[in-house]
Structure formats: C-alpha cells, structure tokens
Scaffold this motif. Structure first.
Motif, PDB file in Angstrom:
ATOM      1  N   UNK A   1      -3.514   1.945  -8.199  1.00 14.21           N
ATOM      2  CA  UNK A   1      -2.891   3.332  -9.058  1.00 14.21           C
ATOM      3  C   UNK A   1      -3.569   4.624  -8.845  1.00 14.21           C
ATOM      4  N   UNK A   2      -4.892   4.566  -8.960  1.00 13.70           N
ATOM      5  CA  UNK A   2      -5.745   5.740  -8.892  1.00 13.70           C
ATOM      6  C   UNK A   2      -5.475   6.165  -7.546  1.00 13.70           C
ATOM      7  N   UNK A   3      -5.483   5.580  -6.362  1.00 12.95           N
ATOM      8  CA  UNK A   3      -5.379   6.128  -5.162  1.00 12.95           C
ATOM      9  C   UNK A   3      -3.814   6.616  -4.697  1.00 12.95           C
ATOM     10  N   UNK A   4      -2.974   5.485  -5.220  1.00 10.73           N
ATOM     11  CA  UNK A   4      -1.549   6.187  -5.092  1.00 10.73           C
ATOM     12  C   UNK A   4      -1.108   7.347  -5.726  1.00 10.73           C
ATOM     13  N   UNK A   5      -1.757   7.589  -6.870  1.00 13.53           N
ATOM     14  CA  UNK A   5      -1.413   9.052  -7.673  1.00 13.53           C
ATOM     15  C   UNK A   5      -1.888  10.063  -6.932  1.00 13.53           C
ATOM     16  N   UNK A   6      -3.150   9.860  -6.240  1.00 17.27           N
ATOM     17  CA  UNK A   6      -3.822  11.019  -5.697  1.00 17.27           C
ATOM     18  C   UNK A   6      -3.441  11.413  -4.253  1.00 17.27           C
ATOM     19  N   UNK A   7      -2.782  10.310  -3.694  1.00 23.94           N
ATOM     20  CA  UNK A   7      -2.358  10.277  -2.149  1.00 23.94           C
ATOM     21  C   UNK A   7      -1.489  11.415  -1.850  1.00 23.94           C
ATOM     22  N   UNK A   8      -1.598  12.005  -0.938  1.00 18.76           N
ATOM     23  CA  UNK A   8      -0.724  13.238  -0.314  1.00 18.76           C
ATOM     24  C   UNK A   8      -1.138  13.199   1.265  1.00 18.76           C
ATOM     25  N   UNK A   9      -0.152  12.564   2.130  1.00 13.05           N
ATOM     26  CA  UNK A   9       1.277  12.013   1.725  1.00 13.05           C
ATOM     27  C   UNK A   9       0.904  10.667   0.982  1.00 13.05           C
ATOM     28  N   UNK A  10       2.152   9.952   0.557  1.00 13.71           N
ATOM     29  CA  UNK A  10       2.195   9.057  -0.305  1.00 13.71           C
ATOM     30  C   UNK A  10       1.675   7.820   0.616  1.00 13.71           C
ATOM     31  N   UNK A  11       1.144   6.817  -0.238  1.00 10.31           N
ATOM     32  CA  UNK A  11       0.648   5.455   0.605  1.00 10.31           C
ATOM     33  C   UNK A  11       2.051   4.932   1.063  1.00 10.31           C
ATOM     34  N   UNK A  12       1.740   4.146   2.397  1.00 11.82           N
ATOM     35  CA  UNK A  12       2.892   3.311   2.867  1.00 11.82           C
ATOM     36  C   UNK A  12       2.864   1.857   2.463  1.00 11.82           C
ATOM     37  N   UNK A  13       4.112   1.469   2.771  1.00 15.15           N
ATOM     38  CA  UNK A  13       4.176  -0.154   2.257  1.00 15.15           C
ATOM     39  C   UNK A  13       5.140  -0.631   3.236  1.00 15.15           C
ATOM     40  N   UNK A  14       4.548  -1.548   4.102  1.00 17.75           N
ATOM     41  CA  UNK A  14       5.375  -2.218   4.982  1.00 17.75           C
ATOM     42  C   UNK A  14       5.999  -3.427   4.560  1.00 17.75           C
ATOM     43  N   UNK A  15       7.238  -3.672   4.935  1.00 10.35           N
ATOM     44  CA  UNK A  15       8.071  -4.971   4.446  1.00 10.35           C
ATOM     45  C   UNK A  15       8.848  -5.689   5.757  1.00 10.35           C
ATOM     46  N   UNK A  16       9.227  -6.648   5.406  1.00 11.88           N
ATOM     47  CA  UNK A  16       9.658  -7.485   6.387  1.00 11.88           C
ATOM     48  C   UNK A  16      11.293  -7.026   6.656  1.00 11.88           C
ATOM     49  N   UNK A  17      11.577  -6.030   5.959  1.00  6.82           N
ATOM     50  CA  UNK A  17      12.916  -5.745   6.225  1.00  6.82           C
ATOM     51  C   UNK A  17      13.694  -4.888   4.717  1.00  6.82           C
ATOM     52  N   UNK A  18      14.476  -3.678   4.899  1.00  2.37           N
ATOM     53  CA  UNK A  18      15.023  -3.550   3.578  1.00  2.37           C
ATOM     54  C   UNK A  18      15.777  -4.625   3.062  1.00  2.37           C
ATOM     55  N   UNK A  19      15.622  -4.878   1.651  1.00  2.45           N
ATOM     56  CA  UNK A  19      16.293  -5.694   0.976  1.00  2.45           C
ATOM     57  C   UNK A  19      15.514  -6.914   0.930  1.00  2.45           C
ATOM     58  N   UNK A  20      14.287  -7.351   1.335  1.00  2.00           N
ATOM     59  CA  UNK A  20      13.570  -8.440   1.155  1.00  2.00           C
ATOM     60  C   UNK A  20      12.888  -8.637  -0.066  1.00  2.00           C
ATOM     61  N   UNK A  21      12.116  -9.674  -0.247  1.00  2.00           N
ATOM     62  CA  UNK A  21      11.334  -9.870  -1.529  1.00  2.00           C
ATOM     63  C   UNK A  21      10.141  -8.688  -1.262  1.00  2.00           C
TER      64      UNK A  21
END
Length: 319
Positions: A138-158
């Motif tokens: 939460x702390x890193x995410x609020x301070x990050x510029x640009x935003x932290x990236x989040x990898x997924x197995x595809x749009x609409x996946x769990x």
C-alpha cells in the motif's frame, strides 16, 4: 451439494447407451498456455480419467483473451462428450462478466460436469521492489510514479479480478498488463519488467523457494498448505481481500446426461485415488467434488453472482 471426494460409481445406473461412450480419444481444452496451474492440474486429471475411460485424453492448450478462445472452441464442438473444457473461476465466469461481446453464451452454450477443487491465490512481487507485506505494498503503491504494474493471465481472469480487488482494498492505482497465460506473465515478473502477479500457488513454488519471487499474501483466511510461511490477507488486516481459483469440467450444451454422468464418474474416481489426490494437493489445490452435474451448475450460478459484484466495483467490464 458439493462434497470432498464424492464416491465413484454414483452413475452406474445410467442408460446402457452411455456405456458406448467414449468411442474415440477425448480432447481436454485448457484455455491457457502451458505451464500455469490450469495446465498442471488439467494434465494430472486427464491422465487419471483416461485410465478409467479406456481412451486417451489429449490436452489442447488454447490460450488467449482470458480464456475466451478456448471456451469458444468447446462451445462450438459436437455435443457428444468427446470435447471437454477445463473451466475456471476466471476463464469461465469472470471473463464472461467482463467481455461485452462474447462469441458464445456462457450459460446456454455449455453444460456442467463437475468441480475438481480450488486453490488459494497468492499475491507475489518482484523481490527487488522490497515489498514484504500488504502494508508495504500500500505504501509503495501510493508513492509509485508511474504506477506499479500487475501481470495477469489475461483480461477477465481471476488474477485480473484479484488485482482489481487489491487496488480497491489498498486504495492504490495499478497498471494491468495482460498475457496469454500465467507462464509468460511470471517470466516478466522474474525478469523485473512487471511488479506484481497473482495466481494459485503451483507455478510460484520453485521461485518462492529460490527467493526470485516474493510472496506478499495469501488472498483468504487460511494459509496455503504448500506455502505455509506466507501470511493471509486476513492476518494482515485486509479480510475483504479474499479470492481462490477453482477448476471444473464443462461440455458443449446438449451433451447427453448419461455421457456427462460417465465423465463425472471417471473424474471423481480419479480424485478419490490417493496418489493422484496427493499430486493435486501438492500443487496447492484442495479437492472438492460435485455429487452430480446439477450441483456444479448451481455452484456456477452462485459464482456468477458473487464475481459480478467484484467486476462492477472494480469497473472491469470492457466496452
């Protein structure tokens, strides 16, 4: 009612013509690339079911669009039981809620067979970020510029849904990067090109052990049996961050009831086999089976309702 390791042989009274099934090899479509948890569990299941059905089960990985491509392949296949889909919470339910124009109807074009089980999802990070828990995220995410990236197995996946849930719960922006499966997303996290990832435990275990991936939280209330050192989101003060990946089998709509019953009988017998169950549980999946296809159908209806709320809150619907 869903029960752990339902007894095999529940459907032996099916009409005689069901005994003619299967008449040729069965195709098990996994709607992701090889190497992810869906692929690992699907291949274990296929091996055991093939022994009991007396024909080969050929695994076909058809990744893309968060499961939509593989789902569509099965929706349009002959309804004779020789094409089966490994459905999952993300690829089958959440993807249908997020994609506005599907080439199939997720409720009318499939018919349920049964549930395999569920795996708690782990949120993990590139260890070079220095994030050890959700508070630090939460702390890193609020301070990050640009935003932290989040990898997924595809749009609409769990993974996408859990990422949206994480952003909402922690109050941080996240930039989602969608792949054609867990394996390529994981490769980019390991290479330092993506910050975060989530998935069922199986593909993460060797990298967590080697220290090349950092487990931040199990998204739920109970620790993972295969990664017991990682605290849960509830332990860390975020009980609303709760997500598990489940797996089950469906076939094209119109598949005869006795054929579905025979598939479920073979599936439950496989899951009741102690060595096979141990292999599945080593992958972090807790076995939970369906007594009948109708039980699994009711489970799917509840899942559509539950995840619909998350999709709306996370503004995940496309178009």
């Amino acid at each position: 009612m869903l029960t752990r390791r339902a007894l095999p042989g529940l459907f032996l009274a099916a009409p005689a013509f069901a005994q003619a099934f299967p008449q040729r090899p069965i195709r098990l479509v996994i709607p992701f690339t090889a190497g992810g948890s869906n692929d690992i569990l699907g291949r274990i299941l296929a091996e055991g079911m093939a022994m009991r059905l007396g024909v080969p089960i050929v695994v076909e990985n058809r990744g893309g669009a968060g499961g939509v491509l593989g789902n569509d392949l099965v929706a349009k296949a002959p309804a004779d039981g020789h094409t089966v889909l490994l459905a999952g919470s993300g690829s089958f339910v959440i993807s249908a809620l997020t994609h506005p124009r599907l080439p199939y109807d997720p409720e009318r074009d499939f018919t349920p067979v049964g549930l395999l089980g569920a795996s708690p999802n782990i949120i993990a990070a590139d260890p070079r970020l220095g994030i050890d828990d959700l508070a630090e995220l939460r702390e890193k995410g609020r301070a990050a510029n640009p935003s932290l990236t989040f990898g997924t197995a595809g749009a609409g996946t769990t993974a996408h849904a859990l990422g949206a849930m994480t952003a909402l719960t922690l109050g941080i922006p996240l930039e989602f990067v969608h792949y054609r499966g867990t394996a390529p997303a994981l490769q980019d996290v390991l290479a330092g090109r993506v910050s975060l990832i989530s998935n069922a435990a199986a593909p993460f275990i060797p990298f967590l052990s080697a220290g090349t991936l950092r487990g931040i939280a199990v998204a739920g209330r109970e620790r993972s049996k295969v990664a017991p050192a990682i605290p849960t989101s509830a332990e860390q003060g975020f009980p609303d961050l709760d997500s598990a990946t489940w797996y089950g089998l469906v076939t094209p709509a119109g598949t005869p009831d006795p054929v579905r019953a025979r598939l479920l009988d073979a599936m439950n017998a496989t899951l009741a086999d102690a060595p096979t169950a141990a292999r599945i549980e080593e992958q972090g999946c807790e076995i939970e089976t369906s007594r009948t296809p109708e039980d699994f159908g009711r489970f799917l209806a509840r899942e559509r309702q539950r995840w619909g709320v998350v999709v709306d809150r996370g503004r995940m619907r496309e178009g």
